[in-house]
Design an enzyme around this catalytic site. Structure first.
Site, short mmCIF file in Angstrom:
data_model
loop_
_atom_site.label_atom_id
_atom_site.label_comp_id
_atom_site.label_asym_id
_atom_site.label_seq_id
_atom_site.Cartn_x
_atom_site.Cartn_y
_atom_site.Cartn_z
N ARG A 121 -27.11 0.36 -34.88
CA ARG A 121 -26.84 1.04 -33.59
C ARG A 121 -25.46 0.72 -33.04
O ARG A 121 -25.20 0.84 -31.86
CB ARG A 121 -27.89 0.70 -32.54
CG ARG A 121 -29.26 1.20 -32.90
CD ARG A 121 -30.11 1.48 -31.68
NE ARG A 121 -31.40 1.98 -32.10
CZ ARG A 121 -32.43 1.20 -32.42
NH1 ARG A 121 -32.33 -0.11 -32.34
NH2 ARG A 121 -33.55 1.74 -32.82
N LYS A 143 -12.94 9.57 -31.50
CA LYS A 143 -13.71 10.64 -32.17
C LYS A 143 -13.92 10.22 -33.61
O LYS A 143 -12.95 9.94 -34.33
CB LYS A 143 -12.93 11.96 -32.13
CG LYS A 143 -13.13 12.75 -30.87
CD LYS A 143 -12.57 14.15 -31.07
CE LYS A 143 -12.63 14.94 -29.80
NZ LYS A 143 -12.02 16.27 -29.97
N GLU A 185 1.45 16.58 -35.12
CA GLU A 185 0.63 16.12 -33.97
C GLU A 185 1.53 15.56 -32.86
O GLU A 185 1.14 15.55 -31.70
CB GLU A 185 -0.42 15.09 -34.42
CG GLU A 185 -1.39 15.59 -35.49
CD GLU A 185 -2.53 16.47 -34.96
OE1 GLU A 185 -2.53 16.80 -33.76
OE2 GLU A 185 -3.42 16.82 -35.78
N LYS A 225 -1.74 10.66 -25.44
CA LYS A 225 -3.15 10.83 -25.80
C LYS A 225 -4.03 9.82 -25.04
O LYS A 225 -5.12 10.18 -24.57
CB LYS A 225 -3.34 10.68 -27.32
CG LYS A 225 -4.80 10.88 -27.70
CD LYS A 225 -5.05 11.25 -29.12
CE LYS A 225 -6.54 11.53 -29.34
NZ LYS A 225 -6.89 11.75 -30.73
N GLU A 235 -14.47 14.76 -23.65
CA GLU A 235 -14.00 16.15 -23.78
C GLU A 235 -14.84 17.15 -22.98
O GLU A 235 -15.29 18.17 -23.49
CB GLU A 235 -13.95 16.55 -25.26
CG GLU A 235 -13.04 17.75 -25.48
CD GLU A 235 -12.72 18.01 -26.94
OE1 GLU A 235 -12.26 17.09 -27.62
OE2 GLU A 235 -12.93 19.15 -27.37
N ARG A 239 -9.43 16.92 -22.06
CA ARG A 239 -9.23 16.48 -23.45
C ARG A 239 -9.22 17.65 -24.43
O ARG A 239 -8.62 17.56 -25.51
CB ARG A 239 -10.30 15.44 -23.84
CG ARG A 239 -10.06 14.86 -25.22
CD ARG A 239 -10.84 13.62 -25.53
NE ARG A 239 -10.54 13.18 -26.88
CZ ARG A 239 -11.00 12.09 -27.45
NH1 ARG A 239 -11.79 11.30 -26.78
NH2 ARG A 239 -10.67 11.78 -28.69
N ASN A 243 -6.67 20.11 -28.48
CA ASN A 243 -6.97 21.04 -29.59
C ASN A 243 -6.00 22.21 -29.64
O ASN A 243 -6.29 23.21 -30.30
CB ASN A 243 -8.40 21.55 -29.46
CG ASN A 243 -9.41 20.46 -29.68
OD1 ASN A 243 -9.38 19.80 -30.71
ND2 ASN A 243 -10.28 20.25 -28.71
N HIS A 246 -5.63 24.18 -32.77
CA HIS A 246 -6.59 23.69 -33.75
C HIS A 246 -7.65 24.70 -34.16
O HIS A 246 -8.21 24.58 -35.25
CB HIS A 246 -7.26 22.40 -33.25
CG HIS A 246 -6.41 21.18 -33.50
ND1 HIS A 246 -5.14 21.04 -32.98
CD2 HIS A 246 -6.64 20.06 -34.23
CE1 HIS A 246 -4.64 19.88 -33.38
NE2 HIS A 246 -5.52 19.27 -34.13
N HIS A 250 -8.20 24.94 -37.98
CA HIS A 250 -9.45 24.66 -38.70
C HIS A 250 -9.87 25.87 -39.54
O HIS A 250 -10.42 25.70 -40.63
CB HIS A 250 -10.56 24.29 -37.71
CG HIS A 250 -10.40 22.90 -37.17
ND1 HIS A 250 -10.96 22.49 -35.98
CD2 HIS A 250 -9.75 21.81 -37.65
CE1 HIS A 250 -10.64 21.21 -35.76
NE2 HIS A 250 -9.91 20.78 -36.76
N HIS A 263 -3.96 18.72 -43.22
CA HIS A 263 -4.45 19.01 -41.87
C HIS A 263 -3.27 19.27 -40.92
O HIS A 263 -3.26 20.25 -40.17
CB HIS A 263 -5.31 17.85 -41.37
CG HIS A 263 -5.76 18.00 -39.94
ND1 HIS A 263 -6.67 18.95 -39.56
CD2 HIS A 263 -5.39 17.34 -38.80
CE1 HIS A 263 -6.86 18.86 -38.24
NE2 HIS A 263 -6.10 17.90 -37.77
#
Ligand SMILES: NC(=O)c1ccc[n+]([C@@H]2O[C@H](COP(=O)([O-])OP(=O)(O)OC[C@H]3O[C@@H](n4cnc5c(N)ncnc54)[C@H](O)[C@@H]3O)[C@@H](O)[C@H]2O)c1
Length: 363
Positions: A121, A143, A185, A225, A235, A239, A243, A246, A250, A263
């Site tokens: 956990r 993330k 980025e 960031k 998010e 936040r 993206n 993005h 993607h 990427h």
């Protein structure tokens, strides 16, 4: 060494940035290793280049490290790899107050962070990012996740690291193409919210990727960031701006054959598309979009889908991928677009017919 704090109450941590800072950074935090031991997870490429130095550095401060070495590449962000990793942590009888170390690029950071979050956990982890992309972006913000057949990063959670050490000496071995991909980025951070930073990057042209400009830009992008993450960890609002470009990116990554485009390259093409679509919608000056494309060109990054390594695109397939994006609401495509350089915004309920027509015209 520059310290950028990520302020998240009990989950706060520091990002330590600089050249040859590994030793100093790790000596500051002996309390993170209560049993004077840790497990380093890395990939084969990074292991050959940097594992020994890290193991030696840890040994000098009295910490014994075991290592787990996995295959490099996006394919390792999988259920299969995740299971193997968690099993190996458990084989080492890891306790909940111990930390594991992610040594590598965004693939390692995302995978190890997720494995740490679900083992017993949640055990702690330290990020030691070794690509430019992971130093400026993926190692900060918590993330974590893996890919599924439904899409990239579709399974994961938020699990903040206890510490991030971004040592620029680790980037010396990074191929030029990976370095440029990571720089996308940095451009993204400036385009979202810092027009002055973008102006500075523009004036450096291709030397933006070399010292001393690069270290300064890394620190600025991380601070940018960190502030956004502190304001909106999960998010629910601001936040999502991270993206920018993005949703397009993607889709390009998902539609291109495996491992053909990086990427960061997809992000670069996505940034150009986001600006062009913003111009198309009449919300952004064309000059800003041209400046974005010019800077991407100056640093050797793609300025659109046709300058990626894969060039044959099917508009319907791309838009269908965009329909699967995690940001979408009520079945409608949500995009992050821009009113200009340094001024990103969230665009809900995109008109799909208009988007398809726009994409057709760009491809
Ligand atoms: N969690 C987040 O917030 C976030 C943000 C952006 C991207 N990501 C994820 O990050 C991943 C991409 O990360 P990446 O671009 O770092 O790719 P990567 O981790 O695949 O690394 C790229 C390649 O560089 C090699 N490499 C790494 N460090 C090196 C070094 N110092 N010298 C030589 N080679 C080295 C790796 O072995 C790999 O082959 C994607 O999966 C993306 O989804 C996550």
């Amino acid at each position: 060494m520059i310290t950028v704090p990520v302020k998240l109450a009990a989950r706060s941590y520091n990002v330590l940035i600089g050249r040859d800072v590994l030793n100093d950074a790790l000596s500051q935090v002996p309390k993170l290793f209560p049993r004077q031991r840790t497990i380093i997870v890395t990939d084969k490429v990074v292991a050959a280049l940097h594992l020994e130095v890290l193991t030696r550095t840890l040994d000098k401060i009295g910490i014994k490290a075991q290592s787990i070495i996995i295959e490099p590449g996006e394919a390792s962000k999988s259920f299969k790899c995740l299971e193997k990793l968690v099993d190996t942590f458990l084989d080492h009888n890891i306790e909940r107050n111990e930390v594991v170390i992610a040594l590598g690029g965004g693939v390692i950071g995302d995978l190890v962070g997720f494995a740490a979050s679900i083992t017993k956990r949640g055990v702690d982890f330290i990020q030691i990012p070794t690509t430019l992309l992971s130093q400026v972006d993926s190692s900060v913000g918590g993330k974590t996740g893996i890919n599924t057949r439904h899409g990239k990063n579709f399974v994961g959670c938020f699990h903040q690291p206890r510490l991030v050490v971004a040592d620029q000496a680790l980037l010396d071995t990074l191929p030029k193409r990976e370095r440029a991909a990571g720089y996308a980025e940095i451009i993204k951070a400036a385009l979202i919210g810092d027009a002055t930073m973008f102006e500075r990057l523009e004036t450096y042209e291709s030397s933006a990727l070399t010292e001393p400009h690069l270290s300064q830009a890394i620190a600025e992008a991380v601070a940018f960031k960190a502030k956004i993450v502190a304001d909106d960890e999960r998010e629910h609002g601001v936040r999502a701006l991270l993206n920018l470009g993005h949703t397009f990116a993607h889709a390009f990554e998902a539609e291109a054959p495996k491992d053909i485009i990086r990427h960061g390259e997809a992000v670069a093409a996505g940034l150009a598309m986001a600006f062009q679509y913003s111009v198309h919608l009449g919300v952004c000056p064309n000059l800003d979009s041209q400046r974005v494309a010019a800077h991407l060109n100056a640093v050797g990054l793609p300025d659109g889908p046709l300058s990626l390594a894969h060039k044959t695109w099917n508009t319907q397939a791309l838009v269908s991928r965009m329909r699967d994006d995690k940001k979408n609401q009520n079945g409608q495509i949500t995009l992050v677009l821009a009113r200009g350089i340094g001024s990103a915004y969230i665009h809900h309920a995109t008109d799909e017919t208009d988007l398809v027509n726009f994409m057709e015209s760009m491809l």
